[in-house]
Design an enzyme around this catalytic site. Structure first.
Site, mmCIF file in Angstrom:
data_model
loop_
_atom_site.group_PDB
_atom_site.id
_atom_site.type_symbol
_atom_site.label_atom_id
_atom_site.label_comp_id
_atom_site.label_asym_id
_atom_site.label_seq_id
_atom_site.Cartn_x
_atom_site.Cartn_y
_atom_site.Cartn_z
ATOM 1 N N SER A 58 24.130 51.862 17.626
ATOM 2 C CA SER A 58 24.625 51.195 16.416
ATOM 3 C C SER A 58 24.268 51.967 15.157
ATOM 4 O O SER A 58 25.018 51.946 14.169
ATOM 5 C CB SER A 58 24.078 49.771 16.328
ATOM 6 O OG SER A 58 24.579 48.974 17.374
ATOM 7 N N CYS A 99 16.293 45.116 20.058
ATOM 8 C CA CYS A 99 17.757 45.117 20.062
ATOM 9 C C CYS A 99 18.283 45.304 21.481
ATOM 10 O O CYS A 99 18.769 44.381 22.106
ATOM 11 C CB CYS A 99 18.320 46.202 19.142
ATOM 12 S SG CYS A 99 20.125 46.381 19.253
ATOM 13 N N CYS A 157 19.197 53.474 18.692
ATOM 14 C CA CYS A 157 20.338 52.721 19.207
ATOM 15 C C CYS A 157 21.648 53.349 18.746
ATOM 16 O O CYS A 157 21.713 53.957 17.670
ATOM 17 C CB CYS A 157 20.241 51.275 18.721
ATOM 18 S SG CYS A 157 21.549 50.191 19.323
ATOM 19 N N HIS A 180 26.779 54.450 14.407
ATOM 20 C CA HIS A 180 27.957 53.874 13.758
ATOM 21 C C HIS A 180 27.822 53.902 12.228
ATOM 22 O O HIS A 180 28.826 53.890 11.506
ATOM 23 C CB HIS A 180 28.180 52.441 14.220
ATOM 24 C CG HIS A 180 28.643 52.320 15.643
ATOM 25 N ND1 HIS A 180 29.682 53.045 16.156
ATOM 26 C CD2 HIS A 180 28.206 51.537 16.673
ATOM 27 C CE1 HIS A 180 29.870 52.733 17.426
ATOM 28 N NE2 HIS A 180 28.978 51.825 17.759
ATOM 29 N N HIS A 207 16.905 49.933 13.452
ATOM 30 C CA HIS A 207 16.830 48.467 13.506
ATOM 31 C C HIS A 207 16.142 47.992 14.785
ATOM 32 O O HIS A 207 16.176 46.813 15.099
ATOM 33 C CB HIS A 207 18.235 47.864 13.415
ATOM 34 C CG HIS A 207 19.111 48.199 14.592
ATOM 35 N ND1 HIS A 207 19.722 49.410 14.737
ATOM 36 C CD2 HIS A 207 19.454 47.478 15.685
ATOM 37 C CE1 HIS A 207 20.407 49.437 15.856
ATOM 38 N NE2 HIS A 207 20.258 48.268 16.458
#
Length: 375
Positions: free
Chosen positions: A42, A169, A40, A45, A62
């Site tokens: 994220s 997710c 992902c 990030h 995650h």
């Protein structure tokens, strides 16, 4: 037990595959042999510092699926051998948020970036003698993990792991952004800004909800082509062309719902997204921006005068313990296309290649697929 994982030791450095040590499950914990992990945005990030954990090193990942191998005391509904998906936000069912029906905002989520286990407040993972901070208390970039039972959702064993991991997710977040937070209704026009993994989930949600027109906006031509295959009716490369195109198609009324699922959110773009939104419409902000970005461009007068709604959402605004099995049942019934969401599969050692492909627009979703070589 000793295993391996993808770590970062400082910002803006590549992922490093290193030996880690994971503790055994204690009360209310579950050990999972991971089979697949989605890659992902994220987690990128974490690399840039847009999502800062409480310390280094950080174990990423995650979005995962696997097989339960061991459970600790107090775990009654999950047993060894069960196939499970990780919910990146725990959902206890008992806190005030869960009791109010906001299970995606479970109070346990307050500790997701702190790195210490829900069960006993300790660091459950170590590397080179140092405590490791796992992404959202999971760390799916490792072939094994020990997590709290509130983050584990049992699934149908017939679902392929590389597909199942996506609902941990991206798909649940995107689909829910359209049908829950966006409340897309039959006959409405919907714009999806950014059609990566989350955006393609939102697109499928809008189609399933009966949207009349679905406008996909993405700078990558290949992604725009894929969006049309997933049900978009129009595709545009940027905001300017989308403004002109949507305005022409809707006679200036614009989109009833706008779902923002770009890779990285910037406050300076918020007013542009609201300009795509019709009077009385809703702009759903699903994308994540830097925690340090607190400046937003927004015409406050037009927000009021045109009665528009600016709606934030996390995990699609739903209940992960309900939505994850439901979405997988839709996949099994042929009502949700998850197979084509998986563009490429990688080995854990290829994680940096996978993120390079993501950043360069070659993937809808890359997936790490674990094998016996990783155990």
């Amino acid at each position: 037990m000793k295993t391996k994982g993808a770590l970062i030791w400082e910002f803006n450095q590549p992922w490093s595959i290193e030996e880690i040590e994971i503790g055994d499950p204690v009360k209310d914990e579950v050990k999972v042999q991971m089979e697949a992990s989605g890659m992902c945005h994220s987690d990128h990030h974490l690399v840039t510092g847009g999502i800062p954990m409480a310390g280094f090193p950080v174990l990423g990942g995650h979005e995962g699926a696997g097989i339960v191998t061991e459970v600790g005391p107090g775990v009654e509904d999950i047993k060894p051998g069960d196939h499970v998906v990780m919910s990146f936000i725990p959902s206890c069912g008992n806190c005030p948020s869960c009791q109010a029906g906001l299970r995606n905002l479970c109070d346990l989520g307050a500790g997701l970036l702190g790195g210490t286990a829900v069960s006993d407040g300790t660091h459950r993972i170590h590397a080179n003698g140092q405590p490791v901070f796992p992404m959202t208390l999971l760390g799916t970039f490792s072939p094994y993990m020990v997590v709290h039972k509130s983050s584990v959702v049992k699934i149908d064993e017939s679902i392929p792991f590389e597909v199942a991991c996506l609902v941990g997710c991206g798909i649940t977040t995107g689909y829910g952004s359209a049908v829950r937070s966006g409340d897309v209704r039959p006959g409405e026009d919907v714009a999806i800004v950014g059609v990566g993994g989350v955006g393609m989930g939102a697109l499928q949600g809008a189609v399933a909800a009966g949207a009349r027109r679905v406008f996909a906006i993405d700078p990558v031509e290949w992604k725009r082509d894929q969006a049309l295959k997933f049900g978009a009716t129009h595709a545009y490369p940027d905001w300017e062309s989308a403004m002109a195109g949507i305005g022409e198609v809707t006679w200036g009324l614009m989109a009833h719902k706008v779902i923002v699922t770009v890779g990285e959110l910037h406050g300076k773009d918020i007013d542009n997204y609201l300009n795509l939104t019709a009077k009385g419409g809703t702009c759903v902000v699903t994308a994540i921006g830097s925690l340090l970005d607190n400046e937003v461009n927004l015409n406050l007068a037009m927000l009021t005068l045109l009665q528009k709604n600016l709606q934030g959402t996390i995990f699609g605004g739903g209940n992960p313990h309900f939505d994850i099995p439901q979405l997988l049942s839709m996949y099994k019934a042929g009502k949700l296309n998850l197979d084509d969401m998986v563009t490429r599969q990688y080995k854990l050692e290829q994680i940096n290649d996978g993120y390079k492909d993501m950043l360069e627009g070659r993937n809808i979703r890359g997936v790490i697929r674990y094998t016996d070589e990783d155990r």
